[in-house]
Design a protein around this motif. Structure first.
Motif, PDB file in Angstrom:
ATOM      1  N   GLY A 149       0.973  -1.145  -0.231  1.00 42.25           N
ATOM      2  CA  GLY A 149      -0.308   0.342  -0.150  1.00 42.25           C
ATOM      3  C   GLY A 149       0.413   1.339  -0.113  1.00 42.25           C
ATOM      4  N   ILE A 150       2.039   1.300   0.482  1.00 42.76           N
ATOM      5  CA  ILE A 150       2.669   2.083   1.047  1.00 42.76           C
ATOM      6  C   ILE A 150       3.104   2.446  -0.437  1.00 42.76           C
ATOM      7  CG2 ILE A 150       5.047   3.434   1.272  1.00 42.76           C
ATOM      8  CD1 ILE A 150       4.158   1.898   4.528  1.00 42.76           C
ATOM      9  N   ILE A 151       4.253   0.997  -1.261  1.00 38.84           N
ATOM     10  CA  ILE A 151       4.563   1.470  -2.224  1.00 38.84           C
ATOM     11  C   ILE A 151       3.799   2.434  -3.390  1.00 38.84           C
ATOM     12  CG2 ILE A 151       6.012   0.606  -4.409  1.00 38.84           C
ATOM     13  CD1 ILE A 151       7.422  -0.495  -1.710  1.00 38.84           C
ATOM     14  N   PHE A 152       2.539   1.773  -3.179  1.00 38.18           N
ATOM     15  CA  PHE A 152       1.713   2.063  -4.601  1.00 38.18           C
ATOM     16  C   PHE A 152       1.194   3.612  -4.541  1.00 38.18           C
ATOM     17  CE2 PHE A 152      -3.125   2.558  -4.639  1.00 38.18           C
ATOM     18  CZ  PHE A 152      -3.434   2.398  -6.904  1.00 38.18           C
ATOM     19  N   LEU A 153       1.073   3.864  -3.013  1.00 33.63           N
ATOM     20  CA  LEU A 153       0.469   5.217  -3.170  1.00 33.63           C
ATOM     21  C   LEU A 153       1.766   6.464  -3.356  1.00 33.63           C
ATOM     22  CD1 LEU A 153      -1.273   5.531   0.479  1.00 33.63           C
ATOM     23  CD2 LEU A 153      -2.584   5.471  -1.731  1.00 33.63           C
ATOM     24  N   MET A 154       2.899   5.798  -2.931  1.00 38.27           N
ATOM     25  CA  MET A 154       4.089   6.407  -2.935  1.00 38.27           C
ATOM     26  C   MET A 154       4.458   7.391  -4.363  1.00 38.27           C
ATOM     27  SD  MET A 154       7.955   6.331  -1.822  1.00 38.27           S
ATOM     28  CE  MET A 154       8.248   5.031  -3.047  1.00 38.27           C
ATOM     29  N   THR A 155       3.991   6.254  -5.541  1.00 48.84           N
ATOM     30  CA  THR A 155       4.718   5.707  -6.658  1.00 48.84           C
ATOM     31  C   THR A 155       3.029   6.423  -7.800  1.00 48.84           C
ATOM     32  OG1 THR A 155       4.078   3.975  -7.372  1.00 48.84           O
ATOM     33  CG2 THR A 155       6.414   4.476  -6.850  1.00 48.84           C
ATOM     34  N   LEU A 156       2.451   6.804  -7.136  1.00 46.55           N
ATOM     35  CA  LEU A 156       1.274   6.968  -7.958  1.00 46.55           C
ATOM     36  C   LEU A 156       0.889   8.474  -8.308  1.00 46.55           C
ATOM     37  CD1 LEU A 156      -1.767   5.439  -9.310  1.00 46.55           C
ATOM     38  CD2 LEU A 156      -3.179   6.529  -7.116  1.00 46.55           C
ATOM     39  N   SER A 157       0.645   8.266  -9.536  1.00 42.54           N
ATOM     40  CA  SER A 157       0.570   9.745 -10.612  1.00 42.54           C
ATOM     41  C   SER A 157      -0.897   9.573 -10.492  1.00 42.54           C
ATOM     42  CB  SER A 157       1.093   9.774 -11.374  1.00 42.54           C
ATOM     43  OG  SER A 157       1.202  10.736 -12.521  1.00 42.54           O
TER      44      SER A 157
END
Length: 682
Positions: free
Chosen positions: A346-354
């Motif tokens: 979840g953290i990586i998904f939100l951190m890299t999402l545009s």
């Protein structure tokens, strides 16, 4: 956390899933060792890098960081991944006598097998059942996002990711800080296999640590870790500290080298370039080469660099993820694994999402060095590990659900797990190129090479009409490696400044002058290199070879240029104009300059009905032209540009600029013009 157990059931499930991966994908990807995964671009480039490391180890080349392409530019290995971590596998196969093509295939296959084995071992250490561990390993190694990166073979070796994650989880679960040594070691290994994946692994480990140390037991975990360190024997502590320090030093040395080379050559990535490869929500629906899944992303349009956004993990995998993430596990069995997998994902998904051009990642790239990571969507290859863990938990939960039923029913349902995953892999359309195509290209260029070249030759190959610009560079890189000579050609993730495409009418002096301009060498210093160049021309040049020049154009040269505007055509609010240039000067004229090229420019000057200029707009447009001509010779070029948005009368003017030096009309060249009327509905 238990140690990995290879009992009979473990061996059976391990072998079954690995066999599925081998026959459903690996052997098809290499067409049973008759083809290479990928195309004639990046696949051949990765082959060149692996072969260079092999030749350096065996003493055939002198410099590790300065392979003999882009010659004589130095340290060009740092323009892309170096394969230091995975090259020992390739070197082994070459030492066994395999050709460079077959050794590349064997290296590629070995990478997938290592990914599978490492994932299985770690999953078993996390107390997964044999079926769940094999499911986890299969997803990590053979999920769709891993397969679609076959044309970027530098991303194949990911085996250190589960090993680093497993060591971190053991450190937290067992409260043993001593495991930090293994975390650091495997992270360093991943950096040496691929810097991209090394950086992304750090993201995963950081996110995992954040989740694992969340309240309410954060202080207890930290206290227990410190106490465990104090209770370890002195020799053990010293050993772990040495491993951590050595691993950090190894990564720092590698990154410093890349930083130094990047600073030397001025290599940078713009925020706009990075933005095109940040994951969108729609990226997680794309699987264009998967026959069972491609329909999900069929309606997704307009996504830039679409081939980099293939991030859908598969229908079967998603099914198992949902089933595994929503399950309840008694006691501590799999509780920490599920918590960290879901949280880190979840953290990586939100951190890299545009989203609509906005992303938290724009803050991340402000940190030193992270702005060099261009293709952020490749982070899916690291995200596949928590994805695989959740899929394994799904298989584990399914197995537990059926444990009280009759064997026949249980067996039939369990059989659906591998079939569901394998079906997705079988339906994937592998992208490969026959080895015969590789060897045919080398045979073709060899035919143009005579044996009548002098001592210390330097190879240069020009482009064949109709082929991609990088084909001659890679042809030359491979041939030069085989012949043991350097080449002016080169292809990589970056390029030295001033390098121009080796088009059919290009002179090798382009490359020589590019180096001379960048390093401040004189013509006399480069004369010896120029004498040694052996040129292979793949296509004839109709207008003569374009020679390059250094320095600035003179006023006499500018005054001797007769620039003319030929036929003008309007279509779809664009102007299409033929530009003719005649060289009337006593000296030759060329647009090719590695440091300061000469380019066409044009503008629309608004005028009144009686021809009075109403404004003086800038010369903002640019177009490359490849012109070289002696006295009395002429050349043509076609300009295609947008019309002004405001209706009215205009003068369409054309000029030439030597970038960074001067506008040629300021040196005396006449500016031609043509009257243009722009209508409101035009």
């Amino acid at each position: 956390m238990n140690t990995a157990r290879f009992d009979l059931r473990g061996i059976v499930w391990f072998s079954v899933f690995l066999a599925f991966g081998t026959f459903a994908y690996l052997l098809r990807a290499v067409d049973y060792l008759s083809a290479i995964p990928g195309d004639l671009g990046d696949a051949r480039f990765n082959s060149v890098i692996l072969e260079h490391v092999f030749q350096w180890v065996t003493g055939k080349v002198d410099s590790l960081w300065s392979p003999p392409f882009f010659y004589p530019f130095e340290n060009v290995l740092a323009f892309s991944d170096n394969h230091f971590g995975s090259s020992p596998v390739y070197i082994l196969f070459r030492q066994l006598g395999l050709s460079r093509e077959i050794a590349f295939d064997a290296w590629f296959i070995t990478g997938f097998v290592l990914n599978y084995v490492a994932a299985f071992v770690v999953a078993r250490r996390l107390s997964f059942s044999p079926l769940a561990a094999a499911t986890c390993a299969f997803v990590f190694a053979f999920a769709l996002p891993a397969l679609v990166k076959e044309h970027h073979a530098q991303l194949t070796y990911r085996f250190a990711i589960p090993l680093a994650f497993g060591a971190l989880l053991q450190m937290v679960e067992a409260r043993r800080l001593i495991a930090a040594g293994r975390v650091a070691f495997w992270t360093a290994v991943q950096f040496y296999c691929s810097i991209y994946l090394g950086v992304f692994l750090v993201y995963l480990l950081a996110a995992t640590a954040v989740v694992a140390l969340l309240p309410p037991d954060r202080r207890g975990v930290v206290r227990a870790l410190l106490q465990s360190w104090a209770s370890e024997q002195s020799a053990v502590r010293k050993g772990a500290a040495v491993v951590v320090a050595a691993s950090l030093a190894a990564v720092a040395a590698l990154l410093y080298k890349y930083h130094a080379v990047g600073a030397d050559y001025g290599l940078t990535r713009s925020v706009d370039e990075i933005a095109t490869m940040l994951p969108r929500l729609s990226s997680y629906l794309l699987a264009d080469r998967g026959a069972l899944s491609s329909w999900l992303g069929r309606s997704v349009q307009g996504i830039p660099m679409r081939h980099e956004h293939q991030m859908f993990v598969g229908i079967g995998v998603v099914t198992l993820i949902v089933y595994g993430a929503t399950g309840r596990w008694s006691g501590s069995v799999h509780g920490l694994t599920r918590k960290t997998a879901v949280g880190a994902l979840g953290i990586i998904f939100l951190m890299t999402l545009s989203v609509a051009g906005h992303s938290l990642y724009f803050g991340v790239i402000q940190l030193p060095g992270l702005g060099a990571i261009r293709a952020v969507s490749r982070i899916i290859l690291v995200m596949l590990w928590p994805v695989a863990l959740l899929a394994g938990l799904g298989a584990e939960r399914l197995q537990l659900k059926l444990s009280g039923r009759r064997w026949t029913a249980k067996a039939s349902v369990l059989a659906l797990v591998p079939l569901l995953l394998v079906a997705e892999v079988l339906a994937y359309t592998s992208y490969r190129t026959p080895i015969a195509d590789w060897t045919a290209r080398q045979s073709a260029v060899r035919k143009h090479l005579t044996s009548e070249y002098g001592a210390d030759p330097v190879l240069f190959i020009t482009q064949k009409v109709g082929e991609p610009f990088y084909y001659p560079d890679l042809d030359s890189m491979i041939l030069a490696q085989d012949l043991g000579m350097p080449t002016l050609n080169g292809y990589s993730g970056s390029a030295p400044p001033g390098l121009m495409v080796a088009s059919p009418c290009t002179s090798f002096t382009d490359r020589v002058l590019a180096y001379a301009s960048f390093r401040g060498r004189t013509d006399a210093e480069m004369a010896d290199l120029a004498r040694r160049v052996v040129t292979i021309e793949r296509s004839p040049c109709a207008d003569g070879v374009v020679s390059s020049f250094r320095g600035s154009l003179t006023a006499d040269q500018a005054k001797g240029l007769d620039l003319q505007i030929g036929p003008v055509v309007f279509a779809e609010r664009r102007i299409h104009a033929t530009i003719r240039i005649i060289n009337t000067a006593a000296t030759s004229f060329s647009t090719r300059n590695p440091a300061n090229p000469v380019r066409l420019s044009w503008r629309f000057v608004p005028v009144s009905r009686d021809g009075e200029r109403l404004a003086d707009p800038g010369w903002d447009t640019r177009q490359d032209v490849v012109w070289s001509m002696g006295q009395g010779e002429s050349r043509n070029a076609l300009i295609s540009g947008a019309l002004p948005p405001t209706p009215g009368n205009y003068l369409f003017e054309v000029s030439l600029v030597q970038e960074g030096i001067a506008w040629l009309h300021n040196l005396g060249m006449r500016v031609p013009s043509a009257q243009v009327v722009v209508g409101g509905g035009e």
